[in-house]
Design a protein around this motif. Structure first.
Motif, PDB file in Angstrom:
ATOM      1  N   ARG A  26       0.857  -1.186   0.000  1.00 58.18           N
ATOM      2  CA  ARG A  26       0.000   0.000   0.000  1.00 58.18           C
ATOM      3  C   ARG A  26       0.895   1.238   0.000  1.00 58.18           C
ATOM      4  O   ARG A  26       1.622   1.488   0.979  1.00 58.18           O
ATOM      5  N   VAL A  27       0.836   1.999  -1.074  1.00 53.69           N
ATOM      6  CA  VAL A  27       1.801   3.074  -1.297  1.00 53.69           C
ATOM      7  C   VAL A  27       1.096   4.425  -1.318  1.00 53.69           C
ATOM      8  O   VAL A  27       0.095   4.605  -2.042  1.00 53.69           O
ATOM      9  N   THR A  28       1.619   5.372  -0.557  1.00 55.51           N
ATOM     10  CA  THR A  28       1.125   6.745  -0.568  1.00 55.51           C
ATOM     11  C   THR A  28       2.287   7.677  -0.884  1.00 55.51           C
ATOM     12  O   THR A  28       3.357   7.572  -0.268  1.00 55.51           O
ATOM     13  N   VAL A  29       2.087   8.582  -1.829  1.00 57.57           N
ATOM     14  CA  VAL A  29       3.110   9.546  -2.238  1.00 57.57           C
ATOM     15  C   VAL A  29       2.722  10.925  -1.706  1.00 57.57           C
ATOM     16  O   VAL A  29       1.601  11.399  -1.954  1.00 57.57           O
ATOM     17  N   GLU A  34       2.082  20.931  -6.445  1.00 57.94           N
ATOM     18  CA  GLU A  34       0.697  20.612  -6.772  1.00 57.94           C
ATOM     19  C   GLU A  34       0.587  19.662  -7.963  1.00 57.94           C
ATOM     20  O   GLU A  34      -0.517  19.435  -8.463  1.00 57.94           O
ATOM     21  N   THR A  35       1.719  19.137  -8.400  1.00 59.51           N
ATOM     22  CA  THR A  35       1.686  18.222  -9.531  1.00 59.51           C
ATOM     23  C   THR A  35       2.833  17.224  -9.416  1.00 59.51           C
ATOM     24  O   THR A  35       3.670  17.320  -8.519  1.00 59.51           O
ATOM     25  N   TYR A  36       2.862  16.297 -10.328  1.00 63.33           N
ATOM     26  CA  TYR A  36       3.857  15.228 -10.359  1.00 63.33           C
ATOM     27  C   TYR A  36       4.954  15.550 -11.383  1.00 63.33           C
ATOM     28  O   TYR A  36       4.859  16.515 -12.136  1.00 63.33           O
ATOM     29  N   GLY A  37       5.979  14.724 -11.418  1.00 63.92           N
ATOM     30  CA  GLY A  37       6.990  14.810 -12.471  1.00 63.92           C
ATOM     31  C   GLY A  37       8.308  15.402 -12.069  1.00 63.92           C
ATOM     32  O   GLY A  37       9.294  15.262 -12.794  1.00 63.92           O
ATOM     33  N   GLY A  38       8.369  16.108 -10.926  1.00 65.62           N
ATOM     34  CA  GLY A  38       9.639  16.715 -10.527  1.00 65.62           C
ATOM     35  C   GLY A  38      10.151  17.687 -11.578  1.00 65.62           C
ATOM     36  O   GLY A  38       9.473  18.634 -11.967  1.00 65.62           O
ATOM     37  N   GLY A  39      11.374  17.425 -12.070  1.00 64.69           N
ATOM     38  CA  GLY A  39      11.983  18.308 -13.056  1.00 64.69           C
ATOM     39  C   GLY A  39      11.441  18.162 -14.455  1.00 64.69           C
ATOM     40  O   GLY A  39      11.830  18.920 -15.352  1.00 64.69           O
ATOM     41  N   VAL A 249      -0.865  12.560  -2.523  1.00 61.19           N
ATOM     42  CA  VAL A 249      -1.301  13.705  -1.737  1.00 61.19           C
ATOM     43  C   VAL A 249      -0.421  14.881  -2.145  1.00 61.19           C
ATOM     44  O   VAL A 249       0.777  14.913  -1.821  1.00 61.19           O
ATOM     45  N   PHE A 250      -0.983  15.818  -2.892  1.00 57.76           N
ATOM     46  CA  PHE A 250      -0.223  16.975  -3.359  1.00 57.76           C
ATOM     47  C   PHE A 250      -0.366  18.138  -2.379  1.00 57.76           C
ATOM     48  O   PHE A 250      -1.304  18.199  -1.580  1.00 57.76           O
ATOM     49  N   GLY A 251       0.584  19.071  -2.466  1.00 49.49           N
ATOM     50  CA  GLY A 251       0.582  20.195  -1.536  1.00 49.49           C
ATOM     51  C   GLY A 251       0.886  19.765  -0.114  1.00 49.49           C
ATOM     52  O   GLY A 251       0.487  20.436   0.840  1.00 49.49           O
ATOM     53  N   ALA A 252       1.601  18.651   0.023  1.00 44.44           N
ATOM     54  CA  ALA A 252       1.909  18.092   1.349  1.00 44.44           C
ATOM     55  C   ALA A 252       3.410  18.063   1.547  1.00 44.44           C
ATOM     56  O   ALA A 252       4.108  17.277   0.898  1.00 44.44           O
ATOM     57  N   GLU A 253       3.923  18.912   2.422  1.00 41.39           N
ATOM     58  CA  GLU A 253       5.365  18.982   2.669  1.00 41.39           C
ATOM     59  C   GLU A 253       5.738  18.116   3.863  1.00 41.39           C
ATOM     60  O   GLU A 253       5.154  18.238   4.948  1.00 41.39           O
ATOM     61  N   VAL A 254       6.692  17.249   3.662  1.00 41.75           N
ATOM     62  CA  VAL A 254       7.187  16.392   4.730  1.00 41.75           C
ATOM     63  C   VAL A 254       8.291  17.135   5.481  1.00 41.75           C
ATOM     64  O   VAL A 254       9.249  17.621   4.872  1.00 41.75           O
ATOM     65  N   SER A 255       8.168  17.206   6.806  1.00 39.56           N
ATOM     66  CA  SER A 255       9.167  17.931   7.598  1.00 39.56           C
ATOM     67  C   SER A 255      10.248  17.021   8.154  1.00 39.56           C
ATOM     68  O   SER A 255      11.376  17.448   8.383  1.00 39.56           O
ATOM     69  N   ARG A 256       9.907  15.755   8.396  1.00 38.31           N
ATOM     70  CA  ARG A 256      10.920  14.845   8.913  1.00 38.31           C
ATOM     71  C   ARG A 256      10.440  13.403   8.755  1.00 38.31           C
ATOM     72  O   ARG A 256       9.251  13.132   8.543  1.00 38.31           O
TER      73      ARG A 256
END
Length: 500
Positions: A26-29, A34-39, A249-256
């Protein structure tokens, strides 16, 4: 079934997510944008469409494997993939021009002989034979296997440099620039070789001779374009993830990264919410998350080399794309072949944290109706490798005056490749490392291991590093390989011996 959190929705991270989901996890990104693809980005305006990241794909087999392993579908059924032929046209500072065919060693040799003089094709062919040896010797341990605990063995250069005796001295190339000087013995061939390295953000004066395999890869496996732009490849990978029930889940910043009992136990988001997980896959940038170096003690550490990125100018032109126009033209630095200056000033500026007075400019002119409003217009992309701001400083690409001055340099150079450029220009947009960030270089064997990337496993059990800033380094193909390696390490554990 394990719970897996993936930090970031770049190409390597999504490749890992799709493979892990197919394995039953079960994978959550979590992606802060606000979008995918990185660079692998896109810019659209007035019916014009541009890639803001890479414009061509090399080693498409990496993504063919991804789609077959995650859905038994060929890549070509999901995106319009086509070889670019000719592969590239090169304009050198002394006025000579050569057009190189795609994936044809004999054709390249013949083209060089015709354009640059008899014997140049043979010297290039001999060099490519040695580059093939470097590829054969390093491919599996460098690209298809997790970074070995005894990674120091990759510190030996796999390139069989020619030993040349001069009087009482024996000389052989130790760097890519040395290969150009000692083995190719033509400033234009040297400029061609060094362009391959510079495009990947590598300093040819310091990159090991084994970097020759980058030229071998392109000339052997070809250059490929995705109809609609490389962003379409990112879309296909994203949709494959969705089809395999990966949650984004977009717009979600991971702090640690959260820890429990000495291993990764999930992530904490910027708002304080904790998402629990059995494994965490980190696809963040060059510095990782605060307080967590992405390597284990005794393993290769993050490279301290100067960071580079792309300076990109997007041109909307009136007038149709002329028939027979090459997809890619390279206007080599005016400080290169045939000039009073050496080629070194461009590399010296870029890797010294400055700006080059005469940048090498790559001009992309795809014959693709999806990139333009109609047949009476053309979308053209100009790129140059530049220094990116980092811990050691670098140009301030937010400065409007610097952005405008450098854009003028690129447009001026591109005038040699695009007839009537000034009169045809409707508008232009500029993208710099200030918007797109630094671009990671691929890992290389040789130079004592200084060009390797940190391992995909980390000092914290259950935490893995993926993407261009981890093994095996940057580039679309390399990112896809990192995703395969991380998925293999999680699914098979210590028994995993590499991609097949």
């Amino acid at each position: 079934m394990a719970r897996i959190v993936v930090i970031g929705a770049g190409m390597g991270a999504m490749a890992a997510a799709a493979r892990l989901a197919v394995a039953g996890h079960r994978v959550t990104v979590y992606e802060r944008a606000e979008t995918y693809g990185g660079g692998v980005g896109r810019f659209e305006r007035d019916g014009f469409v541009f890639d803001t990241g890479p414009g061509l794909l090399h080693l498409p087999a990496v993504y063919r494997d991804l789609f077959v392993k995650t859905g038994k579908e060929p890549l070509e059924s999901l995106v319009g993939l086509e070889q670019v032929d000719p592969a590239s046209r090169h304009l050198f500072a002394d006025g000579t021009t050569v057009t190189l065919p795609n994936a044809s060693r004999a054709g390249v040799g013949a083209a060089l002989d015709t354009a640059l003089g008899a014997g140049t094709g043979e010297r290039w062919a001999d060099f490519m034979g040695r580059a093939r040896d470097a590829w054969d010797r390093s491919r599996r341990p460098l690209l298809e296997e997790p970074l070995r605990p005894d990674w120091q063995v990759l510190g030996r250069d796999p390139y069989p440099a020619v030993r040349q005796r001069r009087l009482l001295r024996v000389r052989q190339a130790a760097t890519l620039a040395g290969v150009g000087t000692l083995e190719l013995r033509d400033a234009r061939l040297a400029a061609l070789l060094e362009w391959y390295a510079l495009g990947y953000g590598l300093d040819p004066r310091r990159a090991p001779a084994g970097a020759a395999l980058l030229a071998y890869l392109e000339q052997t496996f070809g250059s490929w374009y995705v109809r609609g732009g490389l962003r379409e490849l990112a879309r296909a990978v994203y949709e494959r993830c969705l089809a395999r029930k990966v949650e984004f889940v977009f717009g979600a910043e991971v702090s640690r990264v959260a820890e429990k009992d000495g291993r990764a136990a999930g992530v904490e988001l910027a708002g304080g919410t904790v998402a629990e997980a059995d494994h965490v896959v980190d696809g963040t940038g060059p510095d990782g998350l605060p307080g967590r170096p992405p390597y284990r003690e005794g393993e290769v550490a993050p490279r301290p080399d100067p960071r580079t990125g792309r300076f990109t100018v997007l041109l909307a032109l009136r007038g149709a794309r002329p028939p027979g126009t090459p997809h890619r033209t390279v206007v080599h630095s005016a400080g290169g072949a045939g000039s009073a200056e050496a080629a070194e000033p461009e590399a010296g500026a870029v890797f010294g944290g400055g700006t080059a007075a005469h940048p090498t400019v790559t001009v992309l002119r795809p014959d693709d109706p999806a990139t333009r409003p109609d047949e009476a217009h053309e979308a053209v992309t100009l790129t140059a490798t530049v220094a990116a701001p980092g811990p050691a400083g670098g140009p301030d690409w937010t400065d409007p005056a610097l952005r405008e001055r450098y854009a003028e340099l690129l447009v001026g150079a591109a005038g040699a490749a695009v007839d009537g450029l000034g009169e045809r220009l409707l508008w232009r947009e500029v993208r710099t490392p200030a918007e797109t960030g630094p671009v990671p270089a691929p890992a290389l064997a040789g130079a004592g291991g200084r060009f390797l990337r940190p391992a995909n496993t980390t000092r914290l059990p259950g935490l893995y590093a993926v993407g261009g800033w981890a093994h095996p380094g940057g580039g679309l193909a390399h990112a896809g390989m990192s995703g395969a390696l991380v998925a293999g390490l999680i699914v098979e554990g210590a028994d995993f011996r590499g991609s097949r």
